[in-house]
Scaffold this motif. Sequence first.
Motif, short mmCIF file in Angstrom:
data_model
loop_
_atom_site.label_atom_id
_atom_site.label_comp_id
_atom_site.label_asym_id
_atom_site.label_seq_id
_atom_site.Cartn_x
_atom_site.Cartn_y
_atom_site.Cartn_z
N GLY A 87 0.79 -1.22 0.00
CA GLY A 87 0.00 0.00 0.00
C GLY A 87 0.83 1.27 0.00
N GLU A 95 -7.17 6.69 -0.03
CA GLU A 95 -8.22 5.68 -0.03
C GLU A 95 -7.80 4.42 -0.78
N LYS A 96 -7.07 4.61 -1.87
CA LYS A 96 -6.61 3.45 -2.64
C LYS A 96 -5.54 2.69 -1.87
N GLU A 99 -7.25 0.61 0.66
CA GLU A 99 -7.90 -0.52 -0.03
C GLU A 99 -6.89 -1.61 -0.36
N LYS A 102 -5.88 -3.55 2.70
CA LYS A 102 -6.92 -4.44 3.19
C LYS A 102 -7.03 -5.71 2.36
N ASP A 103 -6.51 -5.66 1.14
CA ASP A 103 -6.55 -6.81 0.23
C ASP A 103 -5.64 -7.92 0.78
N ARG A 162 -8.12 4.22 10.11
CA ARG A 162 -9.42 3.75 9.64
C ARG A 162 -10.54 4.13 10.60
#
Length: 257
Positions: A87, A95-96, A99, A102-103, A162
Amino acid sequence: MNSFLIGLQFLTRINIVKQSVWTEQSFGESVKFFPAVGAVLGIICAGVLGAINFLNLPLLTGAVGFSLLIILTGGIHCDGLMDSADGLFSGREREKILEIMKDSRAGSFGVVSMILVAAIEISTLAELARLSTWFLCTAIYSAPIIARLMMVVTIGAFPYARKSGMGKAFAKFTKRRTIIFATFEAILFLLPLIFISKIFLICAALASLFSLIVTWKFATFATEKIGGVTGDIYGAVTTLSEMFVPIIFLLIGNYLR
């Protein structure tokens, strides 16, 4: 005692008493016992590596040392390092980045970061095995304690990025007094090193200072990127500290040789 057992079950695969129902408060309050969890891991690792080193196979000892921590923790912190690397180094917007972190799938940055950490840590432990069994055992004992203290510092000193998440409970119940308690707890577990030799306590102190600098820099970098830290960042600083602590022991040991 209950908070310690919750922390032990969450951070490791060691289940002395099965905890199936956790409240947010008990989960969050377990943070102050993280260095004690590290001490449990350190004792196990030091005992195993001390025994294996009598085989005089340094690379095997290094590989077992690195693997043992992953086995005992279920690789939870390594996963945090890989997700953080994917990340934070993606070059995307906040935000990306969140994301990507979290993957559950590992990307190229995550894989490369884990390979580098594995190579450095295994070779460091192998060199410590060649240097001295005492240096090896005290380093692998100290590393999990210091690393989990660094996790507490990160949880308490930096905002949670978060709106929700498992790490939110940690951040909610971790105050300045929690960091102070965990610091004295870590000192309590590291002080016995002086009975072996004061040089090992000095190594642990310098390793703690260096780990704190690395932790602070990394957490600050993450905060600038995503506005705070996450559970993945907690795992990343733990993994990095477990790598750097043996390096400090090795550098001092080589200097004194």
